[in-house]
Write a protein that holds these residues in place. Structure first.
Motif, short mmCIF file in Angstrom:
data_model
loop_
_atom_site.label_atom_id
_atom_site.label_comp_id
_atom_site.label_asym_id
_atom_site.label_seq_id
_atom_site.Cartn_x
_atom_site.Cartn_y
_atom_site.Cartn_z
N PRO A 83 0.83 -1.21 0.00
CA PRO A 83 0.00 0.00 0.00
C PRO A 83 0.85 1.25 0.00
O PRO A 83 1.96 1.27 0.54
CB PRO A 83 -0.81 -0.13 1.29
CG PRO A 83 0.00 -1.02 2.18
CD PRO A 83 0.70 -1.98 1.25
N ASP A 84 0.35 2.30 -0.62
CA ASP A 84 1.02 3.60 -0.63
C ASP A 84 -0.05 4.68 -0.68
O ASP A 84 -0.22 5.38 -1.68
CB ASP A 84 1.98 3.71 -1.82
CG ASP A 84 2.81 4.98 -1.79
OD1 ASP A 84 3.02 5.53 -0.69
OD2 ASP A 84 3.25 5.42 -2.87
N ALA A 85 -0.79 4.79 0.42
CA ALA A 85 -1.97 5.64 0.46
C ALA A 85 -1.69 7.05 0.96
O ALA A 85 -2.60 7.87 1.05
CB ALA A 85 -3.04 4.99 1.33
N GLY A 86 -0.43 7.33 1.30
CA GLY A 86 -0.13 8.65 1.85
C GLY A 86 0.02 8.59 3.36
O GLY A 86 -0.47 7.68 4.02
N GLN A 92 6.21 10.27 9.94
CA GLN A 92 7.60 10.71 10.06
C GLN A 92 8.30 10.02 11.22
O GLN A 92 9.47 9.62 11.11
CB GLN A 92 7.66 12.23 10.23
CG GLN A 92 7.48 13.00 8.94
CD GLN A 92 8.71 12.92 8.05
OE1 GLN A 92 9.83 13.17 8.48
NE2 GLN A 92 8.50 12.55 6.79
N ALA A 93 7.60 9.87 12.32
CA ALA A 93 8.20 9.16 13.46
C ALA A 93 8.45 7.70 13.13
O ALA A 93 9.49 7.14 13.49
CB ALA A 93 7.30 9.28 14.69
N ASP A 94 7.53 7.08 12.41
CA ASP A 94 7.74 5.68 12.04
C ASP A 94 8.92 5.55 11.09
O ASP A 94 9.70 4.60 11.19
CB ASP A 94 6.48 5.08 11.43
CG ASP A 94 6.54 3.57 11.37
OD1 ASP A 94 6.84 2.94 12.42
OD2 ASP A 94 6.32 2.99 10.30
N GLY A 182 10.41 9.53 -2.50
CA GLY A 182 9.79 8.70 -3.52
C GLY A 182 10.05 7.22 -3.33
O GLY A 182 9.35 6.39 -3.92
N ASN A 183 11.04 6.86 -2.52
CA ASN A 183 11.34 5.45 -2.27
C ASN A 183 10.85 4.98 -0.90
O ASN A 183 11.27 3.93 -0.41
CB ASN A 183 12.85 5.20 -2.40
CG ASN A 183 13.30 5.22 -3.83
OD1 ASN A 183 12.49 5.07 -4.75
ND2 ASN A 183 14.59 5.43 -4.06
N VAL A 184 9.96 5.78 -0.31
CA VAL A 184 9.34 5.41 0.97
C VAL A 184 7.83 5.29 0.74
O VAL A 184 7.16 6.29 0.45
CB VAL A 184 9.63 6.47 2.06
CG1 VAL A 184 8.96 6.07 3.37
CG2 VAL A 184 11.13 6.66 2.25
N LEU A 185 7.30 4.09 0.84
CA LEU A 185 5.86 3.87 0.72
C LEU A 185 5.23 4.00 2.10
O LEU A 185 5.71 3.39 3.06
CB LEU A 185 5.57 2.49 0.14
CG LEU A 185 6.22 2.16 -1.20
CD1 LEU A 185 5.78 0.77 -1.68
CD2 LEU A 185 5.90 3.21 -2.26
N VAL A 186 4.16 4.78 2.17
CA VAL A 186 3.53 5.08 3.46
C VAL A 186 2.05 4.79 3.38
O VAL A 186 1.40 5.09 2.38
CB VAL A 186 3.77 6.56 3.85
CG1 VAL A 186 3.06 6.89 5.15
CG2 VAL A 186 5.25 6.86 3.97
N ALA A 187 1.53 4.20 4.43
CA ALA A 187 0.09 3.97 4.55
C ALA A 187 -0.33 4.39 5.95
O ALA A 187 -0.01 3.72 6.94
CB ALA A 187 -0.25 2.50 4.31
N GLY A 188 -1.00 5.52 6.05
CA GLY A 188 -1.40 6.02 7.36
C GLY A 188 -0.19 6.46 8.16
O GLY A 188 0.67 7.18 7.67
N ASP A 189 -0.11 5.99 9.39
CA ASP A 189 0.99 6.38 10.28
C ASP A 189 2.18 5.45 10.19
O ASP A 189 3.10 5.55 11.00
CB ASP A 189 0.48 6.41 11.73
CG ASP A 189 -0.49 7.54 11.99
OD1 ASP A 189 -0.43 8.55 11.26
OD2 ASP A 189 -1.33 7.42 12.92
#
Length: 268
Positions: A83-86, A92-94, A182-189
């Motif tokens: 997932p990469d939902a933003g 940032q902490a994670d 761009g090489n960090v996929l983030v989903a929620g926190d």
């Protein structure tokens, strides 16, 4: 359907149901695959798919989220789709925790088991016990044949002074090697995965300098990652110079100003 998609599906032993292009970097071609059995995957090209598969395995072994490798050969890498939902407020902490975990994994020396590349730009990774020499030879002076005389003279001056500027034996942390947003996929926190690695073992500040080159991690990142080492701010331009030089070689004169500004910040 493209030959790449058909080949990737064949490696998975399944028929294709749907293929969609994915936004990706300038150096590889990525496709989202949906297979007839309902599975989803990402197929991508690259300079060395099997080498990238080994790097992703190293990230996973370090406890870092990364896509599982489903198949790889000399032409294509087939990956789990993450997932990469933003990002939410805790992302940032994670990321700080994830990068700290990455850098806690260490090797015996500086370098990597094999060379790699950013497109046509070689990444030389031969092992070394001398960190300033490794950075000078494998990351800075290696660009000499591709730069103007004025630039390379400044880089040569900096390289000659690296024993006075860099620690000789920092902890050989596992580095992502191309750590930008761009090489960090983030989903929620949460960070869902780090992708597109160019791994080596080296000073952890290399990844931090890259992460700050095209963006600026917030205070939550630093609080979770841990405090800076003494002298980090002075070393940052030295480490940021390598990705800036790579961008200059890959994408042209539009990055010359960035390179010159970094050299000024480094005092050369």
């Amino acid at each position: 359907m493209s030959d790449l998609a058909r080949h990737a599906a064949a490696l998975l032993g399944a028929a294709l149901a749907e293929v969609r292009p994915m936004p990706g970097g300038d150096l590889s071609h990525c496709l989202h695959l949906r297979l007839a059995d309902g599975r989803e995957a990402v197929a991508k090209t690259g300079p060395a798919p099997e080498a990238e598969a080994r790097m992703l395995a190293a990230l996973v072994a370090a406890g870092v989220p990364a896509p599982a490798v489903l198949a790889a050969d000399g032409t294509v890498l087939v990956l789990e789709r993450l997932p990469d939902a933003g990002g939410g407020s805790g992302a940032q902490a994670d990321l700080g925790r994830v990068v700290a975990r990455l850098h806690a994994a260490t090797g015996e020396r500086y370098g990597w088991q094999e060379d790699y590349a950013f497109g046509p730009v070689a990444i030389e990774n031969a092992w070394s016990d001398d960190w300033p020499a490794f950075w000078a030879e494998r990351r800075l002076l290696c660009h000499a044949g591709h730069l103007s005389t004025a630039l390379i003279r400044r880089i040569e001056r900096l390289a000659a002074d690296l024993p006075n500027r860099l620690p000789r034996r920092p902890r050989p942390s596992l580095l992502h090697g191309d750590l930008w947003g761009g090489n960090v996929l983030v989903a929620g926190d949460r960070v869902a995965g780090l992708i597109d690695p160019a791994c080596s073992h080296g000073h952890a500040e290399v990844d931090l300098a890259m992460l700050g080159l095209f963006g600026r991690p917030g205070p939550a990142f630093r609080e979770a990652y841990g405090p800076p080492e003494p002298g980090e701010a002075e070393r940052r331009p030295i480490y940021a110079l390598w990705p800036a030089l790579v961008h200059l070689r890959l994408f042209g004169a539009g990055y010359r100003g960035m390179v010159e500004g970094i050299l000024e910040a480094a005092g050369v």
